[in-house]
Write a protein that holds these residues in place. Structure first.
Motif, short mmCIF file in Angstrom:
data_model
loop_
_atom_site.label_atom_id
_atom_site.label_comp_id
_atom_site.label_asym_id
_atom_site.label_seq_id
_atom_site.Cartn_x
_atom_site.Cartn_y
_atom_site.Cartn_z
N SER A 57 0.82 -1.21 0.00
CA SER A 57 0.00 0.00 0.00
C SER A 57 0.85 1.26 0.00
CB SER A 57 -0.90 -0.01 1.24
OG SER A 57 -1.40 1.28 1.52
N PHE A 58 0.26 2.37 -0.46
CA PHE A 58 0.94 3.66 -0.43
C PHE A 58 1.27 4.09 0.99
CE2 PHE A 58 -3.50 4.90 0.13
CZ PHE A 58 -3.43 5.93 1.05
N LEU A 59 0.57 3.51 1.98
CA LEU A 59 0.90 3.81 3.37
C LEU A 59 2.30 3.31 3.74
CD1 LEU A 59 -2.51 2.94 5.09
CD2 LEU A 59 -1.56 5.22 4.70
N ALA A 60 2.78 2.33 2.97
CA ALA A 60 4.12 1.80 3.21
C ALA A 60 5.16 2.60 2.43
CB ALA A 60 4.18 0.32 2.82
N SER A 70 4.77 13.74 8.48
CA SER A 70 6.00 14.13 7.79
C SER A 70 5.72 14.80 6.45
CB SER A 70 6.88 12.90 7.57
OG SER A 70 7.93 13.17 6.68
N ARG A 71 6.59 15.70 6.05
CA ARG A 71 6.47 16.32 4.72
C ARG A 71 6.89 15.35 3.63
NH1 ARG A 71 11.27 19.97 2.43
NH2 ARG A 71 9.86 19.65 0.71
N TYR A 72 7.50 14.22 4.01
CA TYR A 72 8.02 13.27 3.03
C TYR A 72 7.10 12.07 2.80
CZ TYR A 72 12.28 15.96 3.59
OH TYR A 72 13.19 17.00 3.65
N THR A 73 5.82 12.19 3.17
CA THR A 73 4.88 11.12 2.87
C THR A 73 4.54 11.11 1.38
OG1 THR A 73 2.92 12.49 3.20
CG2 THR A 73 3.82 11.37 5.15
N PHE A 74 4.08 9.97 0.92
CA PHE A 74 3.66 9.87 -0.48
C PHE A 74 2.48 10.78 -0.76
CE2 PHE A 74 1.02 7.82 -3.80
CZ PHE A 74 1.91 7.95 -4.87
N LEU A 75 1.58 10.91 0.20
CA LEU A 75 0.43 11.80 -0.01
C LEU A 75 0.87 13.25 -0.16
CD1 LEU A 75 -2.34 10.40 2.37
CD2 LEU A 75 -2.12 10.13 -0.11
N ASN A 392 10.69 -6.26 3.06
CA ASN A 392 9.38 -5.64 2.98
C ASN A 392 9.48 -4.12 3.16
OD1 ASN A 392 6.72 -4.70 4.51
ND2 ASN A 392 6.21 -6.46 3.24
N LEU A 393 8.96 -3.37 2.20
CA LEU A 393 9.08 -1.91 2.25
C LEU A 393 8.35 -1.32 3.46
CD1 LEU A 393 8.64 -0.98 -1.52
CD2 LEU A 393 10.74 -0.88 -0.17
N ALA A 394 7.22 -1.91 3.82
CA ALA A 394 6.46 -1.36 4.96
C ALA A 394 7.25 -1.51 6.25
CB ALA A 394 5.11 -2.07 5.06
N LEU A 395 7.83 -2.69 6.47
CA LEU A 395 8.55 -2.91 7.71
C LEU A 395 9.90 -2.22 7.74
CD1 LEU A 395 7.89 -6.47 9.12
CD2 LEU A 395 6.85 -4.30 9.68
N SER A 396 10.38 -1.76 6.60
CA SER A 396 11.64 -1.02 6.61
C SER A 396 11.51 0.25 7.45
CB SER A 396 12.08 -0.67 5.19
OG SER A 396 11.24 0.33 4.61
N VAL A 397 10.31 0.84 7.48
CA VAL A 397 10.09 2.02 8.30
C VAL A 397 10.17 1.65 9.78
CG1 VAL A 397 8.56 3.96 8.79
CG2 VAL A 397 8.61 2.96 6.50
N LYS A 398 9.58 0.51 10.14
CA LYS A 398 9.68 0.04 11.52
C LYS A 398 11.14 -0.20 11.90
CE LYS A 398 5.25 -0.15 12.40
NZ LYS A 398 4.63 0.79 13.37
N ARG A 399 11.89 -0.78 10.97
CA ARG A 399 13.32 -1.01 11.22
C ARG A 399 14.03 0.31 11.47
NH1 ARG A 399 14.61 -4.52 7.12
NH2 ARG A 399 14.81 -2.87 5.59
N ASN A 400 13.74 1.30 10.65
CA ASN A 400 14.39 2.61 10.81
C ASN A 400 14.00 3.29 12.12
OD1 ASN A 400 15.74 2.34 8.39
ND2 ASN A 400 14.22 3.46 7.20
N GLN A 401 12.78 3.04 12.60
CA GLN A 401 12.39 3.59 13.90
C GLN A 401 13.31 3.04 15.00
OE1 GLN A 401 7.95 2.68 12.98
NE2 GLN A 401 7.92 3.99 14.78
N HIS A 402 13.55 1.74 14.97
CA HIS A 402 14.45 1.12 15.96
C HIS A 402 15.82 1.79 15.92
CE1 HIS A 402 12.28 -2.36 17.63
NE2 HIS A 402 11.68 -2.45 16.44
N ILE A 403 16.32 1.98 14.70
CA ILE A 403 17.68 2.53 14.55
C ILE A 403 17.76 3.97 15.04
CG2 ILE A 403 19.45 3.15 12.84
CD1 ILE A 403 18.52 0.71 11.21
#
Length: 428
Positions: A57-60, A70-75, A392-403
């Motif tokens: 989804s575009f949410l990912a 964020s200003r960097y969302t797809f929307l 998975n592109l969606a979970l990459s954001v979760k990964r980046n949150q951890h980092i």
């Protein structure tokens, strides 16, 4: 020589490191720099086939799961490009692949911490200064307390065919670069069973009557199966499942990856449906199938003969060997992690779970034997440690949150759990 010590340097700018760069620049005071050897951002340019969509989804996008404001969302990308209403009428959750690439390019262009045209040639650890030394372009030296490895993947060529690719035998990642020559051939063979193989086969099938070529599709898999896209099935991409998977012993994780083939491999239902509908319509005027489609078939060799190629094939279930003549071959055989040479040079500094798979903590740090506090985060080569979430592109954001949270030593981007309806042990 630049004596400034960055808090973090990211090596490679694909969607994973690009999303991290956006979260760091927008939400922290970290001094960060992300380096990419290519002159511009490009996401699988050889596979940006017209009318193909992202599988999530575009949410990912790069940031929404961490910061939807964020200003960097797809929307917001759509809003700033005057396309938001068009996307609303588009009535799809999935982003066209070409537009996803354009979105990422827009984000990269607006970030001040992303630098293109910088090839990292070496990384070493300076224990006396507690930092990493990053050599770039062979002439510039940078320093960082932490490193994020985002060098992505490279095409996987099956061992029997290694060294035999050329302008006629290509990997699917180069498909669009060779499209015109491919479609001018008399006989084409696609090898593979995943989404990329199906998209290429469908693109070739659409133009078959126009160019009048013979078309074959082989896969070693038992069949041309649909990707598992049910809601409960997709919960295996959740942080809760990553917690569970990471807690398993290495051998059990390896077994589990094989059991999750429906989530990791396969073709989207809509793509399989389009292929079947086109095959059916073509069959109205002809009893002969417009293409040869055969599973359980491995391609074990290729040789040139009188200006053509002969594929040595084997139907493994019946143990029947045969040969297939063809003019062009597209190997849609997947990808493998790209591990830089400098990682291999550091091999003895950290722990490994196998000859090719380094040990990784739940929060994506390589485990160094000296227990150093200067971390090297990996965004690639993670399937063995983090399962289906690795690519998975969606979970990459979760990964980046951890980092980011570890780098800032605070909950800069809270990682919420309890968002799924199943559990994986009685202790959950």
């Amino acid at each position: 020589m630049n004596e400034n010590i960055y808090d973090v340097i990211g090596i490679g700018i694909g969607p994973f490191n690009l999303g991290l760069a956006a979260l760091i620049e927008e939400g922290t005071d970290l001094n960060a720099c992300f380096l990419e050897q290519e002159p511009t951002f490009e996401w699988h340019p050889g596979m940006l086939i017209d009318q193909t969509d992202l599988q999530v989804s575009f949410l990912a996008d790069l940031v929404t799961f961490a910061n939807p404001k964020s200003r960097y969302t797809f929307l917001n990308y759509l809003h700033e490009h005057g396309r938001l209403l068009s996307f609303y009428f588009f009535k799809k959750f999935n982003i066209p692949r070409r537009e996803y690439n354009a979105y990422c390019q827009w984000v990269a262009h607006n970030l001040s911490n992303c630098k293109f045209g910088y090839q990292v040639t070496d990384v070493t650890y300076d224990k006396s200064r507690s930092c990493y030394v990053v050599e770039s372009n062979g002439v510039e030296t940078l320093y960082a307390r932490h490193i994020t490895l985002g060098t992505g993947s490279v095409p996987f060529i099956p061992p029997p065919l290694e060294g035999k690719t050329n302008e006629d035998i290509i990997h699917s990642s180069d498909y669009l670069y060779h499209e015109k020559d491919l479609k001018s051939a008399n006989t084409l063979t696609v090898v593979g069973s995943g989404q990329s193989a199906a998209e290429i086969f469908y693109d070739l099938l659409k133009d078959q009557e126009r160019y009048d070529y013979k078309l074959t599709w082989y896969t070693r898999s038992p069949g041309f199966f649909q990707l598992e896209e049910s809601s409960l099935g997709q919960e295996l991409f959740s942080p809760e499942y990553v917690d569970y998977f990471h807690s398993l012993p290495y051998e059990r994780r390896q077994e589990t990856l094989g059991e999750l083939g429906g989530l990791r491999n396969g073709v989207q239902e809509k793509t399989l449906l389009k292929i079947y509908e086109l095959l059916y319509h073509r069959s109205v005027d002809s009893k002969q199938s417009p293409a040869k489609i055969q599973a359980m078939t491995e391609v074990n060799d290729v040789r040139e003969s009188e200006g053509r190629y002969i594929l040595s094939c084997r139907q493994w279930q019946k143990e029947e060997a045969f040969e297939q003549p063809t003019d062009k071959v597209i190997l849609s055989t997947g990808y493998q992690p790209h591990i830089p040479d400098w990682i291999e040079k550091m091999r003895d500094e950290f722990e490994w779970e196998s000859d090719e798979e380094f040990k990784v903590t739940r929060d994506y740090r390589l485990v160094f034997k000296d227990g150093r506090s200067n971390h090297l985060f990996s965004l690639t080569n993670l399937e063995h440690s983090h399962g289906t979430s690795a690519t998975n592109l969606a979970l990459s954001v979760k990964r980046n949150q951890h980092i980011v949270n570890l780098l800032t030593d605070e909950e800069t981007y809270p990682v919420y759990r309890n968002n799924i309806f199943q559990q994986f042990t009685d202790n959950d």
